[in-house]
Design a protein around this motif. Structure first.
Motif, PDB file in Angstrom:
ATOM      1  N   PHE A 142     -34.213  13.725  25.847  1.00 16.02           N
ATOM      2  CA  PHE A 142     -33.663  13.742  24.484  1.00 16.02           C
ATOM      3  C   PHE A 142     -34.756  13.638  23.418  1.00 16.02           C
ATOM      4  O   PHE A 142     -34.773  14.399  22.451  1.00 16.02           O
ATOM      5  N   TYR A 189     -27.039  12.059  27.527  1.00 16.12           N
ATOM      6  CA  TYR A 189     -28.111  12.412  26.568  1.00 16.12           C
ATOM      7  C   TYR A 189     -28.156  13.929  26.327  1.00 16.12           C
ATOM      8  O   TYR A 189     -29.178  14.586  26.508  1.00 16.12           O
ATOM      9  N   LEU A 209     -22.122  10.985  21.704  1.00 16.93           N
ATOM     10  CA  LEU A 209     -23.376  10.792  22.446  1.00 16.93           C
ATOM     11  C   LEU A 209     -23.166   9.755  23.540  1.00 16.93           C
ATOM     12  O   LEU A 209     -22.687   8.654  23.274  1.00 16.93           O
ATOM     13  N   LYS A 259     -28.176  16.847  19.462  1.00 19.94           N
ATOM     14  CA  LYS A 259     -29.320  16.353  18.691  1.00 19.94           C
ATOM     15  C   LYS A 259     -29.573  17.295  17.516  1.00 19.94           C
ATOM     16  O   LYS A 259     -29.913  18.455  17.713  1.00 19.94           O
ATOM     17  N   GLN A 269     -34.024   9.503  16.261  1.00 18.27           N
ATOM     18  CA  GLN A 269     -33.442  10.510  17.161  1.00 18.27           C
ATOM     19  C   GLN A 269     -31.953  10.677  16.934  1.00 18.27           C
ATOM     20  O   GLN A 269     -31.421  11.769  17.067  1.00 18.27           O
ATOM     21  N   THR A 326     -28.705  17.129  24.732  1.00 18.34           N
ATOM     22  CA  THR A 326     -29.582  17.513  23.613  1.00 18.34           C
ATOM     23  C   THR A 326     -28.909  18.506  22.654  1.00 18.34           C
ATOM     24  O   THR A 326     -29.432  18.749  21.572  1.00 18.34           O
TER      25      THR A 326
END
Ligand SMILES: [Zn+2]
Length: 429
Positions: free
Chosen positions: A319, A272, A268, A277, A190, A274
């Motif tokens: 996430f 969390y 990060l 990401k 992740q 996203t």
């Protein structure tokens, strides 16, 4: 007819780095001179204090059309590009269906033309369905105008398959653009494996999961002689591998995204977010510093966004369930200007190389130069334009940006595509 008066023109291809008047007539540049008389009936744009450069090119975007039009279409993606100062975008083939035939290439070009905004240059898949098993219709796609070939979204796991792709693509004088990822190493990761994965308790995606495949693909470049382009490089070691390949004289090029240059895994936290990401993930501060250095010294050839729109319902999940990717077209130039040019780490000339000249060369597009006779694909930049990154900035469908809230200085105010104003004074025309 159009006269852009008194802008600072930067184009290393013609050795220009000075204030000039530029006249555009129809699709082309009619004159570049220290001072010209206003042609009869010409619209005059005051370029005082601004920079005029060949149109920006982003050779790595995802426009989601066909198949995921709820996230972005060729029209909304093109609008985002125009707002960002881009005249050309190369669209990745991981749509639904995957662009792996000449027909798929034709569809995107026709749709891009119909929008009348920027030049849409489709990238063809290397393998059918991007499954990594069978060769896609590479000859057919090259014939229809595919500018590059890539299975972006994942790496071609079989070295033998990629060798076949490269043997084939080489015959068409195109580049194979590789998303370097060994699935068995990235393995549901992740975030970067190390500090971020440990602190947040998320599965890690190790740097080696990218670097091992960069090394392999460089070896295949040496074996086949096919030009290789490394997508969205994210680690210091990856840049080192590219540096060594270039020193060896191999036809290897590389790109980097603003989020890997200007953010790192320390961004990060417990929220969390996203919008932080992406694939590959944000790496360490040392990696980001090495990437900035490699971009400035030319080891990394160009800046791309990996513009990857996702709908709010997809990103507003926990996430681990959220998809990878962030948008980037509207903020790419402002981020490079704010972080590298305004701080004197990067020259205007190097910026033009990395965002205009090199991407055209890699995607085998015709060069655009600020000289008489060249196609008038041009970007006018106000280096002093200060703004905050808010959702309203985004002209594409989505605003899943990693830079929401950032304060930036410098942006494109005008984008001209083949002499047509598609962005005028920061507004879509
Ligand atoms: Zn990718």
């Amino acid at each position: 007819m159009l006269l852009i008066r008194g802008a600072h023109v930067v184009d290393p291809q013609v050795g220009l780095d000075a204030v000039r008047d530029v006249v555009v007539e129809g699709e082309r540049i009619a004159e570049v001179a220290e001072s010209v008389q206003v042609p009869v009936g010409a619209e005059v744009i005051d370029g005082t204090g601004k920079y005029l450069v060949p149109g920006l090119v982003d050779i790595h975007v995802h426009f989601r059309d066909p198949g995921y039009e709820y996230k972005e279409t060729i029209e909304t993606g093109s609008a985002a590009a125009a707002v960002g100062g881009f005249t050309d975008v190369a669209t990745m083939p991981n749509t639904d269906p995957v662009v792996d035939t000449g027909e798929g290439i034709h569809y995107q070009i026709a749709k891009g033309d119909a929008c009348g905004l920027v030049h849409v240059r489709p990238i063809g898949a290397c393998t059918k369905g991007e499954k990594g098993e069978q060769l896609a219709e590479i000859g057919d796609m090259a014939h229809e105008g595919a500018c590059m070939f890539s299975d972006d979204g994942h790496g071609v796991q079989s070295a033998g398959m990629l060798r076949t792709v490269m043997d084939y693509v080489r015959q068409f004088d195109r580049v194979v653009a590789c998303h370097c990822e060994v699935d068995s190493l990235s393995n549901h990761g992740q975030v970067n494996e190390g500090r971020a994965s440990t602190r947040l308790g998320l599965a890690g995606w190790p740097a080696a999961g990218e670097e091992v495949e960069i090394g392999r693909d460089i070896d295949l470049c040496r074996l086949t002689g096919c030009a290789l382009h490394i997508c969205h490089i994210s680690t210091a070691r990856g840049a080192e591998l590219v540096r060594a390949a270039k020193a060896e004289g191999l036809p290897v090029t590389a790109e980097v995204c603003p989020h890997h240059l200007f953010l790192d895994e320390t961004a990060l936290d417990e929220t969390y977010d996203t919008n932080l990401k992406m694939n590959p993930p944000l790496r360490t501060p040392e990696d980001a510093a090495a990437l900035r250095e490699a971009l400035v010294d030319g080891t990394i050839d160009c800046v791309v966004t990996d513009h990857a729109p996702h709908a709010p319902f997809e990103k507003e999940r926990e996430f681990e369930a959220a998809p990878f990717g962030v948008v980037g077209l509207e903020t790419s130039l402002p981020l490079v200007l704010t972080n590298l040019v305004a701080t004197s780490k990067m020259s205007w000339s190097r910026l033009v190389e990395a965002m205009c000249v090199a991407p055209r060369r890699i995607a085998r597009l015709e060069p655009v130069r600020v000289e008489e006779g060249s196609v008038a694909d041009l970007t006018l930049v106000d280096p002093a334009y200060a703004f905050d990154v808010t959702p309203e900035l985004f002209a594409g469908k989505e605003s899943n940006s990693a830079f929401l809230g950032a304060h930036l200085t410098g942006r494109a105010t005008d984008t001209l595509v083949a002499g047509r104003h598609v962005l005028r004074d920061t507004k879509l025309a």
